[in-house]
Design a protein around this motif. Structure first.
Motif, short mmCIF file in Angstrom:
data_model
loop_
_atom_site.label_atom_id
_atom_site.label_comp_id
_atom_site.label_asym_id
_atom_site.label_seq_id
_atom_site.Cartn_x
_atom_site.Cartn_y
_atom_site.Cartn_z
N ALA A 1 1.81 3.20 -5.00
CA ALA A 1 3.21 3.59 -5.16
C ALA A 1 3.70 4.17 -3.84
CB ALA A 1 3.35 4.60 -6.29
N ALA A 2 4.54 3.43 -3.14
CA ALA A 2 5.03 3.85 -1.83
C ALA A 2 6.36 4.56 -1.89
CB ALA A 2 5.13 2.64 -0.90
N GLN A 3 6.99 4.60 -3.08
CA GLN A 3 8.20 5.37 -3.33
C GLN A 3 9.27 5.16 -2.26
OE1 GLN A 3 8.97 6.41 -6.07
NE2 GLN A 3 7.12 6.89 -7.21
N SER B 1 5.47 -3.38 -12.68
CA SER B 1 5.36 -4.69 -12.03
C SER B 1 3.98 -4.94 -11.44
CB SER B 1 6.41 -4.80 -10.90
OG SER B 1 6.08 -3.89 -9.84
N VAL B 2 3.10 -3.93 -11.45
CA VAL B 2 1.81 -4.02 -10.78
C VAL B 2 0.70 -4.35 -11.77
CG1 VAL B 2 0.14 -2.78 -9.35
CG2 VAL B 2 2.58 -2.34 -9.06
N PRO B 3 -0.13 -5.36 -11.48
CA PRO B 3 -1.27 -5.65 -12.36
C PRO B 3 -2.19 -4.43 -12.47
CG PRO B 3 -0.95 -7.42 -10.76
CD PRO B 3 -0.05 -6.29 -10.34
N ALA B 4 -2.60 -4.11 -13.67
CA ALA B 4 -3.39 -2.90 -13.90
C ALA B 4 -4.66 -2.88 -13.06
CB ALA B 4 -3.73 -2.77 -15.38
N GLN B 5 -5.26 -4.04 -12.84
CA GLN B 5 -6.53 -4.08 -12.12
C GLN B 5 -6.37 -3.85 -10.62
OE1 GLN B 5 -5.07 -6.58 -13.67
NE2 GLN B 5 -5.24 -8.53 -12.58
N ARG B 6 -5.12 -3.78 -10.14
CA ARG B 6 -4.89 -3.51 -8.71
C ARG B 6 -4.11 -2.22 -8.47
NH1 ARG B 6 -2.30 -8.37 -5.60
NH2 ARG B 6 -2.88 -7.00 -3.85
N ALA B 7 -3.68 -1.58 -9.52
CA ALA B 7 -2.78 -0.43 -9.37
C ALA B 7 -3.54 0.85 -9.03
CB ALA B 7 -1.99 -0.22 -10.65
N ALA B 8 -3.01 1.59 -8.05
CA ALA B 8 -3.48 2.93 -7.75
C ALA B 8 -2.69 3.91 -8.62
CB ALA B 8 -3.29 3.25 -6.28
N VAL B 9 -3.38 4.65 -9.46
CA VAL B 9 -2.71 5.59 -10.37
C VAL B 9 -2.32 6.84 -9.59
CG1 VAL B 9 -2.95 6.94 -12.47
CG2 VAL B 9 -4.06 4.70 -12.30
N PRO B 10 -1.02 7.22 -9.60
CA PRO B 10 -0.59 8.38 -8.81
C PRO B 10 -1.14 9.71 -9.34
CG PRO B 10 1.28 6.95 -9.36
CD PRO B 10 0.13 6.53 -10.21
N TYR B 11 -1.58 10.53 -8.42
CA TYR B 11 -2.06 11.88 -8.73
C TYR B 11 -1.30 12.87 -7.86
CZ TYR B 11 -5.90 10.48 -11.77
OH TYR B 11 -6.63 10.01 -12.82
N ALA C 1 13.72 3.93 -3.88
CA ALA C 1 12.48 4.46 -4.45
C ALA C 1 11.73 3.39 -5.23
CB ALA C 1 12.77 5.66 -5.35
N ASP C 2 10.52 3.79 -5.68
CA ASP C 2 9.68 2.99 -6.59
C ASP C 2 9.10 1.73 -5.98
OD1 ASP C 2 8.52 3.46 -9.00
OD2 ASP C 2 10.31 3.12 -10.21
N LEU C 3 8.99 1.69 -4.65
CA LEU C 3 8.34 0.56 -4.01
C LEU C 3 6.84 0.60 -4.29
CD1 LEU C 3 9.02 -1.82 -2.01
CD2 LEU C 3 8.08 -0.35 -0.21
N GLN C 4 6.27 -0.57 -4.55
CA GLN C 4 4.82 -0.72 -4.76
C GLN C 4 4.32 -1.72 -3.71
OE1 GLN C 4 3.58 1.08 -7.59
NE2 GLN C 4 5.71 1.77 -7.80
N THR C 5 3.27 -1.35 -2.97
CA THR C 5 2.87 -2.24 -1.88
C THR C 5 1.43 -2.00 -1.46
OG1 THR C 5 3.65 -3.15 0.25
CG2 THR C 5 3.61 -0.74 0.02
#
Length: 478
Positions: free
Chosen positions: A82-84, A224-234, A257-261
């Motif tokens: 999540a690059a926000q 929009s991000v496949p679960a197997q590639r997503a970094a979960v934000p902490y 905002a909300d960019l994923q990359t």
């Protein structure tokens, strides 16, 4: 777990006759692997991916940690983070394309291109919306840990309603007099782009940036991000990681905002800019100049890009909160050579500054080119592990090999002290501030910073004594 590119890329780079290339360590991959591990340990980073490139050649791609600590799924260079607010770089680029084509004048009122703007904004120039110097209010407030637009139970339902909410708020300051980072500024730019192209913002960005550059791993919204590639934000709280549990932004907010990359996609984007594939480089170099504010000083945003000038380099980019940052650095002109640094994380226990993370890679990749970054990294190591013998070697390096002019060194050490204080706490920073007073015993500013750090530690008696010393030196200074 680390993945690096073939050594052939390094060999190809060394054939380049620039000083930057010669400065690259021969064991760069090993050094950056170690730096990533050190950063994880220092700041409690959950997962991270990093890319470093020079003049179009990728020198390093690496990843470590966990994209999801709950399941211990590892982070890789293909992990989508999540690059926000790095989304603003795409929006700025789309506007710069129109400027480059002569279709938008940054010094014209934005209302020329978006007639439906609130009437109180009709005289505000496009440049001021890009540079967060417009003075307009925000389109939402934080209520019970949620984003809420005035008059609604959540955020406004659409772009027109959001602009109306922001337009009803009083101006925060006179346009062009200072800077206040506001998401609503980029709603105006989103409206400008949609009005010009007659289609939704995501379609514009895909057609003009993502698809031509084959940025196939870039999108908007966590869904929009496949679960197997997503970094979960902490996020860090009391020195511990916890899930960020962030509300999604509305679709009309995707221009800000909300960019994923991924690191690879961001590298493609920055490389395309540096080589004139998206906007002519002469146009970029002109637009990446600081805006002079009527209140005095310069705006650190240049056409929306967070801009610094250090070590002879212009460094442009953007963060996405404390987690991520992309930076493009060039000296003089883009044609003379450039560096790309992308550092993506899904959070750290200490909420470390993203600029500190990027600079740690700059310090490893090219310490001679970026001596301020090298100084910061050395001082951070000293703050965490230094003893009397390491202080002695540090002093010798500072006096002989730092690469920073003596009249700038005190300020640079002081700035690093504050970065360490923010990222690692007051106690480690205390060592750096104390070192600065030893190096510059007649500096009122150095003693004041040391006093402030003692005060933050609750050591009032010591702080008062040092504040008094600082005031005394200030009175006697010419």
């Amino acid at each position: 777990m680390y993945r690096t590119l073939a050594a052939a890329l390094l060999c190809a780079l060394f054939a380049t006759p620039s000083a930057s290339a010669r400065d690259v360590p021969p064991d760069l991959a090993s050094q950056l692997n170690s730096q990533l591990q050190a950063n994880r340990e220092r700041y409690g980073i959950a997962g991270q991916a990093v890319l470093v490139a020079h003049n179009g050649q990728v020198l390093y791609q690496g990843a470590s940690g966990e994209r999801d600590p709950a399941t211990h799924a590892p982070a890789t260079v293909d992990t989508i983070f999540a690059a926000q607010s790095m989304a603003k770089l795409l929006t700025s680029t789309l506007v710069m394309q129109l400027v480059d084509q002569g279709k938008v004048d940054l010094d014209a009122p934005a209302s020329r291109y978006v007639p439906a703007l609130p009437s109180t904004w009709h005289a505000i120039h496009v440049r001021d919306f890009l540079n967060h110097s417009s003075g307009i209010g925000e389109y939402y407030d934080r209520v019970d840990n949620r984003w809420v637009s005035k008059g609604y139970t959540g955020v406004a339902p659409d772009l027109a309603a959001a602009l109306k909410v922001a337009g009803s708020a009083p101006m925060q300051f006179a346009t062009g007099s200072r800077v206040q980072y506001t998401q609503a500024n980029y709603l105006v730019l989103t409206a400008l782009l949609e009005t010009h192209y007659g289609k939704p913002y995501p379609a514009i960005a895909r057609e003009r940036i993502l698809q031509p550059l084959r940025m196939t791993s870039t999108s908007w919204g966590a869904a929009s991000v496949p679960a197997q590639r997503a970094a979960v934000p902490y996020i860090g709280k009391d020195g511990q990681l916890q899930p960020a549990n962030e509300d999604p932004w509305p679709h009309y907010g995707w221009g800000h905002a909300d960019l994923q990359t991924t690191v690879g996609d961001m590298n493609r984007f920055l490389q395309a800019l540096a080589t004139g594939k998206l906007v002519r480089t002469a146009t970029l170099e002109a637009l990446w100049q600081p805006q002079t504010l009527t209140g005095g000083g310069s705006n650190f945003f240049s056409t929306g890009w967070d801009t610094t000038r250090s070590d002879g380099y212009t460094q442009v980019g953007h963060d996405g909160g404390t987690r991520v940052r992309a930076r493009l650095a060039y000296k003089g002109t883009l044609a003379s050579g450039y560096w790309v640094f992308v550092y993506l994380t899904n959070g750290s226990a200490r909420n470390a500054w993203s600029s500190t993370l990027v600079e740690s890679t700059m310090a490893v990749a090219a310490p001679g080119e970026f001596p301020h970054a090298a100084l910061s990294e050395r001082l951070t190591g000293y703050a965490l592990t230094g003893d009397s013998s390491s202080e002695s070697s540090l002093r010798a390096w500072l006096s002989e090999n730092s690469g920073i002019a003596s009249n700038e060194l005190e300020r640079a050490i002081n700035a690093t002290g504050y970065a360490i204080r923010n990222n690692l706490g007051n106690r480690p920073a205390l060592k750096v501030f104390a070192l600065n007073t030893a190096l510059y015993p007649t500096s009122a500013n150095a003693w004041d910073s040391l006093a402030e750090c003692h005060a933050a530690l609750g050591e009032k008696e010591t702080a008062d004594r040092l504040y008094a010393k600082s005031k005394g030196l200030a009175k006697t200074s010419p």
